[in-house]
Design a protein around this motif. Structure first.
Motif, mmCIF file in Angstrom:
data_model
loop_
_atom_site.group_PDB
_atom_site.id
_atom_site.type_symbol
_atom_site.label_atom_id
_atom_site.label_comp_id
_atom_site.label_asym_id
_atom_site.label_seq_id
_atom_site.Cartn_x
_atom_site.Cartn_y
_atom_site.Cartn_z
ATOM 1 N N ASP A 1 0.285 -2.017 -7.962
ATOM 2 C CA ASP A 1 0.986 -2.823 -8.846
ATOM 3 C C ASP A 1 2.520 -2.364 -8.574
ATOM 4 O O ASP A 1 2.861 -1.238 -8.895
ATOM 5 C CB ASP A 1 0.800 -2.387 -10.427
ATOM 6 C CG ASP A 1 1.702 -3.239 -11.225
ATOM 7 O OD1 ASP A 1 2.356 -4.290 -10.958
ATOM 8 O OD2 ASP A 1 2.056 -2.748 -12.475
ATOM 9 N N LEU A 2 3.343 -3.445 -7.939
ATOM 10 C CA LEU A 2 4.637 -3.292 -7.255
ATOM 11 C C LEU A 2 5.597 -4.080 -7.796
ATOM 12 O O LEU A 2 5.679 -5.316 -7.759
ATOM 13 C CB LEU A 2 4.549 -3.319 -5.710
ATOM 14 C CG LEU A 2 5.736 -2.808 -4.997
ATOM 15 C CD1 LEU A 2 6.221 -1.241 -5.218
ATOM 16 C CD2 LEU A 2 5.550 -3.153 -3.563
ATOM 17 N N VAL A 3 6.748 -3.468 -8.266
ATOM 18 C CA VAL A 3 7.995 -4.330 -8.597
ATOM 19 C C VAL A 3 8.973 -4.099 -7.414
ATOM 20 O O VAL A 3 8.800 -3.212 -6.889
ATOM 21 C CB VAL A 3 8.670 -3.857 -9.658
ATOM 22 C CG1 VAL A 3 7.574 -4.147 -10.889
ATOM 23 C CG2 VAL A 3 8.884 -2.362 -9.880
ATOM 24 N N HIS B 1 1.668 2.820 -9.494
ATOM 25 C CA HIS B 1 2.976 2.029 -10.170
ATOM 26 C C HIS B 1 4.160 2.891 -9.658
ATOM 27 O O HIS B 1 4.714 3.686 -10.357
ATOM 28 C CB HIS B 1 2.805 2.019 -11.242
ATOM 29 C CG HIS B 1 3.691 1.210 -12.234
ATOM 30 N ND1 HIS B 1 4.162 1.293 -13.401
ATOM 31 C CD2 HIS B 1 4.440 0.033 -11.761
ATOM 32 C CE1 HIS B 1 5.033 0.496 -13.947
ATOM 33 N NE2 HIS B 1 5.199 -0.447 -12.876
ATOM 34 N N PRO B 2 4.955 2.655 -8.264
ATOM 35 C CA PRO B 2 5.954 3.511 -8.074
ATOM 36 C C PRO B 2 7.232 2.726 -7.965
ATOM 37 O O PRO B 2 7.207 1.588 -8.356
ATOM 38 C CB PRO B 2 5.432 3.567 -6.480
ATOM 39 C CG PRO B 2 4.802 2.252 -6.228
ATOM 40 C CD PRO B 2 4.141 1.762 -7.294
ATOM 41 N N ILE B 3 8.128 3.639 -7.940
ATOM 42 C CA ILE B 3 9.658 3.020 -7.867
ATOM 43 C C ILE B 3 10.556 3.843 -6.813
ATOM 44 O O ILE B 3 10.219 5.044 -6.619
ATOM 45 C CB ILE B 3 10.319 3.094 -9.457
ATOM 46 C CG1 ILE B 3 11.553 2.205 -9.484
ATOM 47 C CG2 ILE B 3 10.492 4.560 -9.914
ATOM 48 C CD1 ILE B 3 11.174 0.716 -9.725
ATOM 49 N N GLY B 4 11.383 3.225 -6.469
ATOM 50 C CA GLY B 4 12.383 3.847 -5.744
ATOM 51 C C GLY B 4 13.712 3.212 -5.396
ATOM 52 O O GLY B 4 14.085 2.273 -6.316
ATOM 53 N N TYR C 1 6.660 -0.274 0.942
ATOM 54 C CA TYR C 1 5.485 -0.264 0.192
ATOM 55 C C TYR C 1 4.288 0.555 0.912
ATOM 56 O O TYR C 1 3.453 0.886 0.389
ATOM 57 C CB TYR C 1 5.078 -1.730 -0.221
ATOM 58 C CG TYR C 1 5.227 -2.579 0.995
ATOM 59 C CD1 TYR C 1 6.601 -3.042 1.250
ATOM 60 C CD2 TYR C 1 4.118 -2.837 2.177
ATOM 61 C CE1 TYR C 1 6.524 -4.057 2.506
ATOM 62 C CE2 TYR C 1 4.437 -3.443 3.062
ATOM 63 C CZ TYR C 1 5.641 -4.238 3.219
ATOM 64 O OH TYR C 1 5.739 -4.932 4.415
ATOM 65 N N PHE C 2 4.573 0.683 2.165
ATOM 66 C CA PHE C 2 3.792 1.513 2.732
ATOM 67 C C PHE C 2 3.891 3.134 2.649
ATOM 68 O O PHE C 2 3.274 3.732 2.427
ATOM 69 C CB PHE C 2 3.767 1.447 4.416
ATOM 70 C CG PHE C 2 3.066 0.343 4.794
ATOM 71 C CD1 PHE C 2 1.642 0.016 5.061
ATOM 72 C CD2 PHE C 2 3.664 -1.029 5.170
ATOM 73 C CE1 PHE C 2 0.866 -0.930 5.597
ATOM 74 C CE2 PHE C 2 3.078 -2.016 5.693
ATOM 75 C CZ PHE C 2 1.486 -2.099 5.943
ATOM 76 N N ASP D 1 -1.723 -5.046 -4.766
ATOM 77 C CA ASP D 1 -2.570 -6.119 -5.420
ATOM 78 C C ASP D 1 -1.697 -6.901 -6.460
ATOM 79 O O ASP D 1 -2.254 -8.363 -6.469
ATOM 80 C CB ASP D 1 -3.450 -5.598 -6.457
ATOM 81 C CG ASP D 1 -4.470 -4.585 -5.648
ATOM 82 O OD1 ASP D 1 -5.474 -5.000 -5.114
ATOM 83 O OD2 ASP D 1 -4.407 -3.256 -5.348
ATOM 84 N N GLN D 2 -0.441 -6.710 -6.619
ATOM 85 C CA GLN D 2 0.218 -7.315 -7.569
ATOM 86 C C GLN D 2 1.889 -7.120 -7.205
ATOM 87 O O GLN D 2 2.145 -5.920 -7.415
ATOM 88 C CB GLN D 2 0.065 -7.378 -9.223
ATOM 89 C CG GLN D 2 0.737 -8.336 -9.977
ATOM 90 C CD GLN D 2 0.598 -9.714 -9.758
ATOM 91 O OE1 GLN D 2 -0.459 -10.057 -9.617
ATOM 92 N NE2 GLN D 2 1.636 -10.439 -8.977
ATOM 93 N N TYR D 3 2.643 -8.166 -6.580
ATOM 94 C CA TYR D 3 4.037 -7.894 -6.207
ATOM 95 C C TYR D 3 4.739 -8.806 -7.266
ATOM 96 O O TYR D 3 4.334 -9.774 -7.726
ATOM 97 C CB TYR D 3 4.080 -8.220 -4.911
ATOM 98 C CG TYR D 3 5.364 -7.716 -4.510
ATOM 99 C CD1 TYR D 3 6.094 -6.758 -4.630
ATOM 100 C CD2 TYR D 3 5.895 -8.119 -3.013
ATOM 101 C CE1 TYR D 3 7.360 -6.034 -4.325
ATOM 102 C CE2 TYR D 3 7.271 -7.649 -2.566
ATOM 103 C CZ TYR D 3 7.685 -6.611 -3.243
ATOM 104 O OH TYR D 3 8.851 -5.776 -2.661
#
Ligand SMILES: [Zn+2]
Ligand SMILES: [Zn+2]
Length: 771
Positions: free
Chosen positions: A36-38, A74-77, A472-473, A497-499
């Motif tokens: 799950d990526l924002v 569910h990461p962030i940077g 994202y990699f 899976d979800q951007y």
């Protein structure tokens, strides 16, 4: 009974979550995965409501999927390189790194106050050497695969940002960042050969089943494939000298060839001077070329100029042998097709206008789709609008391009073991006058990795879109110092899976990311060739009908809302006010309303808890209907209607307070957890649990419980009553018979026997005849 006090509750649970390291996800393969990526933020120093919206959506999905039994990544940077930090540093007389780090500290605090379930151990910062080392590695990969090259050409130059821009960064002839009108300059720059991937980038749009149609269409149009013919026209000059060279023309309408009455070349076309040389047109052609040489591509495209000059040369129409004049005009561009067009005034409005203005003939001829069959002077070709990606920038705050120039050896790659090429800290920059890295002696002067002789470094830096094309990699394995990432970890987590992110990236970031992913795939570093399975583009947050912006004075500060109402209210309001893909109109009254709802849930659980008996079937039914509805709504991102259903359920609980069982309350709390996680966690504790609500299994509904208008049907076997079933009044004969056959009692009677016939008397009875 105490009142709902979000500031106490939220802080309490944020600390507990952090202490328990609850959102840290392991790389084992214990459960099915969900990535799950924002879109990661640019560290501007301040979170705005657009961010809050993006991250609230991401967090609902992360928590919901966790409860559905997935391992959720569910990461962030931080997308930390780029011009704003450099400009802010110049303005405030500090260093961009200090500025950026400060902004990150501040925004991290803001993110943490929102209670977002990020795995902070995977945090990336693209401006740190441990990350940009690998961005440089990607450049080397591109170079080694023949996909990076330097060339001189006309480029887009932003006079305010003092740097070049990629075509994708120019919108309506303006800079994507500062809105300045872009100029055209001739410069030697680095490019990535994204055009080599044009066909795959286009064809694979098919695979993007979970992407919004408008985004797919924008990419399609940007790539801009056209099929047509390249036709060789014979030429001769005024003196009737026949040229050995042929004039190549690309057309998508070969069927119109009998109507061709003249040809037009771009003024930069090398044949223009050649054809006019020594003719009486020579002077006029020269004058015209001088006049238009400073015009920008954009002006030439949109101005619809009807001006042009006869070159003095002629071509022969290969279809009918007619002699036709060759003109030059600025509406034809050198960069598209062959820089030459055949003009058919009868079928093309622009050609018609041009012919009228310049007294050229207009001929009406029938279309012919076959004349070019088996002709050796025509060739089928495919053209793309997509141009190579200009990746070098004349600014400081970016990853240095890992290239060295040696007098003896020429252009030399920095060896991979010498990475990172570190950004020097002792650079003076003013934002003016080209690449600041030129001013750093210690950076500029180096040894040639090949011959050991004196050499200089490339002083341009990489466009920051390079950093975001592969981040994202990196999240799959963010602390790897041997490789950009471990392929097994990528195999586990990728694709995303979800951007979730803004529509403004429809072409830029999303196209570049698809390109990078395909190159990594081809090089064997990944097993997927499309990075994002599903894409959600969230709408803007507006207030008083306009996008929130400082200049309009309509900004609502997330800190203020969190301070006053709590993070749960801020999140709930944003999710409730509008479906995620639509524009969201800010409303202070609706924020109040969201707060009141949460307070109501808080009071409900506190007052009913312990006294509930759970006798009322009506309440139970409502619970199960709500589970069904909320589950479906979350799956389709209808968060607003999901929340509305939770509000209805809360009302129903208030109406029959004495009949709400503990289990009913638990299910309400579980369903609220993705939207208002702190409150849900607090109430979960009140209900007697000492674990985390997000670790509970998402509630299931009982299909029997949600039937609205039902009837009881007796089931007979060979005429004897054996069981009854409850079905909805709308159920079909097939549904009822099948349901009856599944009854345990019925099955025990018919096991081992053969069903001869099933008789159904509508609304009355089912009878199985067995022997
Ligand atoms: Zn600009
Ligand atoms: Zn050398």
């Amino acid at each position: 009974m105490s009142d709902y006090n979000p500031s106490v509750i939220e802080q309490k649970w944020q600390i507990k979550w952090e202490e328990a390291r609850d959102f840290i996800v392991k790389d084992d393969f214990a459960k099915p995965k969900f990535y799950d990526l924002v879109m990661f933020p640019y560290p501007s120093g301040n979170l705005h409501m657009g961010h809050v919206r993006n991250y609230a959506i991401g967090d609902v999905i992360a928590r919901y999927k966790t409860m559905k039994g997935f391992d959720v990544l569910h990461p962030i940077g931080w997308d930390a390189f780029g011009m704003p930090a450099e400009n802010a540093a110049i303005k405030n007389n500090t260093h961009p790194e200090i500025w950026t780090d400060k902004c990150i500290v501040r925004m991290k605090e803001q993110l943490k106050r929102l209670g977002l379930s990020y795995d902070w151990t995977r945090e990336v910062n693209t401006s740190k050497p441990d990350y940009y080392k690998w961005t440089q590695w990607m450049f080397i990969l591109m170079y080694e695969r023949g996909l990076a090259y330097k060339k001189e050409g006309a480029v887009n130059w932003c006079p305010k940002c003092e740097t070049v821009l990629a075509n994708e960064q120019v919108k309506d002839q303006k800079c994507w960042r500062c809105d300045s009108v872009v100029e055209e300059k001739k410069l030697k720059q680095w490019y990535f050969k994204i055009t080599e991937y044009a066909e795959r980038l286009l064809n694979d749009i098919e695979k993007l089943k979970g992407w919004p149609e408008p985004v797919k269409l924008m990419q399609k149009n940007w790539i801009g494939r056209s099929e047509g013919l390249e036709i060789d026209f014979e030429m001769y000059s005024v003196q009737c000298t026949v040229y050995s060279r042929k004039l190549k023309v690309f057309t998508t309408r070969p069927d119109t060839i009998f109507g061709v009455t003249y040809m037009v070349l771009a003024p930069e076309h090398p044949l223009v001077s050649e054809l006019s040389k020594g003719t009486k047109q020579e002077e006029a052609v020269k004058k015209y070329q001088e006049k238009v040489q400073h015009e920008s591509t954009h002006d030439r495209t949109i101005r619809a100029s009807k001006e042009g000059v006869f070159t003095g040369g002629y071509a022969v129409n290969p279809a009918n042998g007619e002699k036709i004049p060759i003109w030059t005009a600025d509406y034809v561009l050198m960069g598209y097709g062959t820089g030459a067009v055949m003009a058919v005034p009868d079928h093309d409005e622009r050609d018609f206008a041009f012919a009228k203005q310049n007294n050229l003939p207009i001929k009406s001829e029938p279309l012919d789709n076959n004349w070019f069959e088996e002709k050796d002077f025509v060739k089928k070709v495919i053209n793309y609008k997509l141009r190579d990606w200009l990746i070098s920038r004349q600014r400081y705050w970016g990853a240095p391009i890992p290239i060295i120039y040696c007098d003896k050896c020429g252009t030399v790659l920095v060896p991979k073991e010498d990475l990172p090429v570190k950004l020097p800290l002792d650079v003076e920059f003013t934002g003016k006058g080209g690449s600041p890295l030129k001013n750093s002696e210690s950076f500029l002067k180096t040894k040639c990795p090949k011959c050991g002789g004196r050499a200089t470094r490339e002083t341009d830096t990489l466009d920051t879109f390079n950093c975001s094309s592969w981040y994202y990699f990196r999240y799959c394995d963010s602390h790897n110092d041997k490789q950009p990432f471990d392929i097994d970890k990528v195999k586990k987590w990728m694709p995303v899976d979800q951007y979730i992110g803004g529509i403004e990236h429809a072409i830029l970031h999303l196209l570049y990311s698809r390109f990078f992913t395909k190159v990594l795939f081809d090089a064997g570093f990944s097993n997927i060739d499309e990075p994002f399975s599903n894409l959600l583009t969230q709408g803007m947050v507006v207030k008083d009908g306009a996008k929130m912006s400082k200049s309009k004075g309509n900004v609502v500060d997330p800190d203020y809302i969190v301070e006053k109402y709590g993070a749960d209210t801020a999140r709930l309001f944003i999710l409730f006010a509008s479906p995620p893909t639509r524009e969201l109109e800010w409303s202070d009254a609706a924020v109040e309303g969201s707060y009141r709802f949460l307070a109501r849930v808080y009071r409900l659980v506190n007052s009913v808890h312990g006294t509930a008996r759970g006798k009322d079937n009506g309440v139970k039914k409502k619970v199960h209907q709500t589970i069904k509805g909320v589950t479906e709504d979350i799956e389709t991102f209808s968060f607003n209607t999901a929340i509305a259903k939770l509000m209805e359920l809360t009302n129903a609980f208030y109406e029959s307070k004495d009949d709400v069982a503990a289990l009913d309350l638990e299910q309400l709390v579980m369903m609220i957890a993705p939207f208002a996680p702190h409150l849900a966690q607090e109430l979960w504790e009140k209900l007697g649990h000492d674990d985390f609500v997000v670790r509970q299994k998402w509630p299931d509904f009982d299909p029997k419980m949600i039937i609205e208008n039902e009837m009881t049907i007796p089931i007979q076997i060979n005429g004897k009553l054996r069981d009854t079933i409850v079905v909805s009044t709308g159920a079909s004969k097939e549904e009822i018979e099948s349901l009856a056959g599944k009854s345990e009692k019925v099955q025990s009677f018919i096991s081992g026997r053969q069903i001869v016939k099933v008789i159904y008397i509508p609304g009355k009875m089912v009878n199985f005849v067995v022997k």
